[in-house]
Motif scaffolding. Structure first.
Motif, short mmCIF file in Angstrom:
data_model
loop_
_atom_site.label_atom_id
_atom_site.label_comp_id
_atom_site.label_asym_id
_atom_site.label_seq_id
_atom_site.Cartn_x
_atom_site.Cartn_y
_atom_site.Cartn_z
N ILE A 1 0.83 -1.20 0.00
CA ILE A 1 0.00 0.00 0.00
C ILE A 1 0.86 1.26 0.00
N MET B 1 2.11 1.75 -3.48
CA MET B 1 1.04 2.28 -4.32
C MET B 1 0.88 3.78 -4.10
N VAL B 2 0.98 4.24 -2.84
CA VAL B 2 0.88 5.67 -2.54
C VAL B 2 1.99 6.43 -3.24
N HIS C 1 1.26 6.61 -7.00
CA HIS C 1 0.21 7.58 -7.30
C HIS C 1 0.71 9.01 -7.10
N GLY D 1 0.11 -4.57 -7.64
CA GLY D 1 -1.26 -5.07 -7.49
C GLY D 1 -1.32 -6.58 -7.48
N LEU E 1 -9.94 -2.29 -6.15
CA LEU E 1 -10.94 -2.55 -5.12
C LEU E 1 -12.12 -3.34 -5.68
N ASP F 1 -6.93 2.96 -13.53
CA ASP F 1 -6.73 1.79 -12.64
C ASP F 1 -7.65 0.68 -13.14
N SER G 1 -5.00 -0.80 5.30
CA SER G 1 -4.74 -0.62 3.87
C SER G 1 -5.96 -0.11 3.10
N LEU G 2 -7.15 -0.57 3.44
CA LEU G 2 -8.34 -0.13 2.71
C LEU G 2 -8.56 1.36 2.88
N TYR H 1 -5.97 3.45 1.11
CA TYR H 1 -6.29 3.52 -0.32
C TYR H 1 -7.39 4.54 -0.57
N HIS I 1 -5.89 8.36 0.48
CA HIS I 1 -4.62 8.96 0.05
C HIS I 1 -4.79 9.81 -1.21
N GLN I 2 -5.60 9.36 -2.17
CA GLN I 2 -5.72 10.11 -3.42
C GLN I 2 -6.43 11.45 -3.23
#
Length: 236
Positions: free
Chosen positions: A16, A19-20, A23, A51, A106, A166, A215-216, A219, A222-223
């Protein structure tokens, strides 16, 4: 899962965080164009395979716990929220149509969890074999031209001109999830850590564990946080 297996949470946390970072760099370079930068190989690796690792870990974890239906519904619902937000960004002119997430990580993970009860009684070797077949079919679909049927998009057969920021179709990614479940039923059949003597009070490990458990929500949040920061930068 009555007793959490620390290395799985830590690996999920590492995924995670990766991924941050991906992004963050993508927004900086592509979405807001604040800098010009040629992506290094490590960036491309994390972007393309992070992923996959996340789905493998999720496949392992689904064999260790229960409530996969409830968890799957929650994750899929969060995916729908992400779809709505990205569609709104497009409609209000904040980004191009390619920002819309139709079936992202997701959606895929939630669907995998919801499908798991159908396959949970299979032995680990059958799960592994089926997983390999689904991965192979998914990569075969990758080379096919766009379809004229939009409802096939979740399976890996999007329409002509499809673009999304995504995209994690069930083929091949449900195959990776099943490969993870095969590992869960074999390597983690005793539902115990494979590294029990590691000091999990180490600050770095504790950080990864926390990120893995949350983590959920990382996700989901963060964006919007990154977008808000970059939007304020563009105004200055």
């Amino acid at each position: 899962m009555k007793k959490r297996i620390w290395e799985l949470d830590a690996l999920r946390g590492l995924c995670i965080l990766g991924m941050v970072v991906v992004h963050f760099i993508y927004d900086l370079v592509e979405l807001y164009g604040l800098i010009q930068w040629e992506y290094p190989p490590l960036f491309s690796f994390v972007q393309n395979w992070g992923g996959v690792l996340f789905l493998l870990i999720s496949g392992i974890c689904v064999t260790l716990g229960s409530r996969c239906i409830r968890r799957g519904l929650l994750v899929f619902a969060c995916g729908l929220v992400v779809s709505g937000v990205t569609y709104g960004m497009y409609r209000f002119g904040f980004s191009g149509e390619s920002i819309i997430i139709y079936f992202g990580v997701l959606h895929c993970l939630g669907a995998c969890m919801l499908l798991w009860p159908v396959f949970r009684r299979l032995p680990h070797w059958a799960l592994a074999l089926l997983g390999i077949i689904l991965v192979a079919v998914g990569f075969y679909f990758d080379d096919l031209p766009g379809m004229g049927f939009p409802w096939l998009m979740p399976l890996g057969l999007p329409w002509e001109g499809f673009s999304s920021s995504d995209y994690f179709p069930l083929l091949p990614y449900f195959g990776f999830f099943l490969l993870g479940s095969a590992l869960g039923k074999s390597v983690y059949r005793n539902k115990e850590s494979l590294l029990p003597k590691v000091n999990t009070q180490n600050l770095l490990i504790r950080c990864l564990l926390w990120c893995g458990k949350q983590s959920l929500w990382i996700y989901m949040l963060h964006q919007p946080i990154l977008s808000g920061i970059f939007f304020l930068i563009t105004l200055s």
